[in-house]
Scaffold this active site. Sequence first.
Site, PDB file in Angstrom:
ATOM      1  N   ASP A  30       0.959  -1.006  -0.164  1.00  0.00           N
ATOM      2  CA  ASP A  30      -0.084   0.301  -0.267  1.00  0.00           C
ATOM      3  C   ASP A  30       0.654   1.287   0.289  1.00  0.00           C
ATOM      4  O   ASP A  30       1.914   1.492   0.848  1.00  0.00           O
ATOM      5  CB  ASP A  30      -0.544  -0.324   1.547  1.00  0.00           C
ATOM      6  CG  ASP A  30      -2.371   0.552   1.373  1.00  0.00           C
ATOM      7  OD1 ASP A  30      -3.385   0.373   1.063  1.00  0.00           O
ATOM      8  OD2 ASP A  30      -1.900   1.828   1.373  1.00  0.00           O
ATOM      9  N   ILE A  31       0.884   2.473  -0.593  1.00  0.00           N
ATOM     10  CA  ILE A  31       1.393   3.583  -0.655  1.00  0.00           C
ATOM     11  C   ILE A  31       1.216   4.041  -0.169  1.00  0.00           C
ATOM     12  O   ILE A  31       2.451   5.333   0.358  1.00  0.00           O
ATOM     13  CB  ILE A  31       0.692   4.123  -2.573  1.00  0.00           C
ATOM     14  CG1 ILE A  31       1.968   4.657  -2.643  1.00  0.00           C
ATOM     15  CG2 ILE A  31      -0.503   4.867  -1.860  1.00  0.00           C
ATOM     16  CD1 ILE A  31       1.642   5.614  -4.392  1.00  0.00           C
ATOM     17  N   ASN A  86     -13.085  -3.648   2.135  1.00  0.00           N
ATOM     18  CA  ASN A  86     -13.444  -1.915   2.481  1.00  0.00           C
ATOM     19  C   ASN A  86     -14.845  -3.004   0.683  1.00  0.00           C
ATOM     20  O   ASN A  86     -14.526  -2.721  -0.201  1.00  0.00           O
ATOM     21  CB  ASN A  86     -13.366  -1.555   2.310  1.00  0.00           C
ATOM     22  CG  ASN A  86     -12.511  -0.589   3.530  1.00  0.00           C
ATOM     23  OD1 ASN A  86     -13.250  -1.153   4.652  1.00  0.00           O
ATOM     24  ND2 ASN A  86     -11.329   0.070   2.892  1.00  0.00           N
ATOM     25  N   GLN A  93     -14.763   2.035   1.301  1.00  0.00           N
ATOM     26  CA  GLN A  93     -13.643   1.850  -0.299  1.00  0.00           C
ATOM     27  C   GLN A  93     -13.717   2.959  -1.251  1.00  0.00           C
ATOM     28  O   GLN A  93     -14.602   4.166  -1.714  1.00  0.00           O
ATOM     29  CB  GLN A  93     -13.882   0.301  -1.162  1.00  0.00           C
ATOM     30  CG  GLN A  93     -14.253  -0.291  -1.958  1.00  0.00           C
ATOM     31  CD  GLN A  93     -14.232  -0.718  -3.085  1.00  0.00           C
ATOM     32  OE1 GLN A  93     -15.763  -1.478  -2.319  1.00  0.00           O
ATOM     33  NE2 GLN A  93     -13.690  -1.677  -4.108  1.00  0.00           N
ATOM     34  N   HIS A  99     -10.409  -5.384  -3.416  1.00  0.00           N
ATOM     35  CA  HIS A  99      -8.537  -5.786  -2.610  1.00  0.00           C
ATOM     36  C   HIS A  99      -8.730  -5.586  -1.278  1.00  0.00           C
ATOM     37  O   HIS A  99      -9.797  -5.974  -0.855  1.00  0.00           O
ATOM     38  CB  HIS A  99      -7.960  -4.525  -3.173  1.00  0.00           C
ATOM     39  CG  HIS A  99      -8.587  -3.594  -2.511  1.00  0.00           C
ATOM     40  ND1 HIS A  99      -8.926  -2.496  -2.849  1.00  0.00           N
ATOM     41  CD2 HIS A  99      -8.255  -2.685  -1.501  1.00  0.00           C
ATOM     42  CE1 HIS A  99      -9.661  -1.455  -2.516  1.00  0.00           C
ATOM     43  NE2 HIS A  99      -9.222  -1.788  -1.015  1.00  0.00           N
ATOM     44  N   HIS A 101      -7.029  -6.242   1.974  1.00  0.00           N
ATOM     45  CA  HIS A 101      -5.804  -5.670   2.878  1.00  0.00           C
ATOM     46  C   HIS A 101      -5.335  -6.186   3.604  1.00  0.00           C
ATOM     47  O   HIS A 101      -6.105  -7.333   4.565  1.00  0.00           O
ATOM     48  CB  HIS A 101      -6.144  -4.021   3.922  1.00  0.00           C
ATOM     49  CG  HIS A 101      -7.230  -3.275   3.351  1.00  0.00           C
ATOM     50  ND1 HIS A 101      -6.082  -2.038   3.108  1.00  0.00           N
ATOM     51  CD2 HIS A 101      -7.758  -2.517   2.698  1.00  0.00           C
ATOM     52  CE1 HIS A 101      -6.762  -0.788   2.284  1.00  0.00           C
ATOM     53  NE2 HIS A 101      -7.995  -1.668   1.956  1.00  0.00           N
TER      54      HIS A 101
HETATM   55  P1  AMP Z   1     -10.081   1.101   0.220  1.00  0.00           P
HETATM   56  O1  AMP Z   1     -10.222   2.300   1.104  1.00  0.00           O
HETATM   57  O2  AMP Z   1     -10.050  -0.157   0.203  1.00  0.00           O
HETATM   58  O3  AMP Z   1     -10.167   1.127  -1.698  1.00  0.00           O
HETATM   59  O4  AMP Z   1      -7.893   1.528   0.230  1.00  0.00           O
HETATM   60  C1  AMP Z   1      -7.472   1.706  -1.523  1.00  0.00           C
HETATM   61  C2  AMP Z   1      -6.242   1.782  -0.266  1.00  0.00           C
HETATM   62  O5  AMP Z   1      -5.703   1.755  -2.145  1.00  0.00           O
HETATM   63  C3  AMP Z   1      -5.752   3.134  -0.173  1.00  0.00           C
HETATM   64  O6  AMP Z   1      -5.228   2.359   1.478  1.00  0.00           O
HETATM   65  C4  AMP Z   1      -4.449   3.400  -0.222  1.00  0.00           C
HETATM   66  O7  AMP Z   1      -3.554   3.977   0.422  1.00  0.00           O
HETATM   67  C5  AMP Z   1      -4.007   2.425  -1.641  1.00  0.00           C
HETATM   68  N1  AMP Z   1      -3.443   3.032  -2.994  1.00  0.00           N
HETATM   69  C6  AMP Z   1      -4.450   4.296  -3.676  1.00  0.00           C
HETATM   70  N2  AMP Z   1      -3.420   4.338  -4.272  1.00  0.00           N
HETATM   71  C7  AMP Z   1      -2.401   3.127  -4.661  1.00  0.00           C
HETATM   72  C8  AMP Z   1      -0.863   2.925  -5.529  1.00  0.00           C
HETATM   73  N3  AMP Z   1      -0.862   3.916  -6.929  1.00  0.00           N
HETATM   74  N4  AMP Z   1      -0.912   1.819  -5.078  1.00  0.00           N
HETATM   75  C9  AMP Z   1      -0.359   1.566  -3.710  1.00  0.00           C
HETATM   76  N5  AMP Z   1      -1.729   1.616  -2.603  1.00  0.00           N
HETATM   77  C10 AMP Z   1      -2.488   2.763  -3.123  1.00  0.00           C
END
Ligand code: AMP
Length: 135
Positions: A30-31, A86, A93, A99, A101
């Site tokens: 995760d970024i 989520n 989400q 996805h 976590h």
């Molecule tokens: P969600 O709220 O469950 O949709 O989580 C989306 C997740 O994606 C968040 O924890 C973000 O930090 C992560 N995210 C968003 N953009 C990127 C990216 N380019 N590379 C890796 N993780 C990302």
Amino acid sequence: MKDCLFCKIIKKEIPSEIIYEDEAVVVFLDINPVNKGHALVVPKKHFETSLDLPDSILCDVIQIAKRVAMKQMKELKCGGVNYIMNNFKAAGQEVPHAHLHVIPRFDEDDLVFLQGNKSGYEDDIGEFREKLNIV
Ligand code: AMP
Ligand code: ZN
């Protein structure tokens, strides 16, 4: 899907820190990690949420998540792991590509997800047992 962030990561159009990949899923870090080693297990085919995912792909996702969790426990010496998914905006989400976590946890890391929330629905549990019976 054309404008999907995670589809772009899967197609390597956007860089990411990939720790595993096979024909069904990719796992990248995760970024914006909530803890060190926070990983995302992502099915390669575009589905919006786990409710859309075919059961076989859902199985792939959880099986790989288990392997990621075991690696986190071994390498990061964490004391536990949270799996969090989520589904839809109301559940938090942000990226509409399913996805899971996988979040390493440490004693007293002070992260709070669902613990300690008070809903006030304690008296209605019986009603929901009837309403939500899926048999
Ligand atoms: P969600 O709220 O469950 O949709 O989580 C989306 C997740 O994606 C968040 O924890 C973000 O930090 C992560 N995210 C968003 N953009 C990127 C990216 N380019 N590379 C890796 N993780 C990302
Ligand atoms: Zn997508």
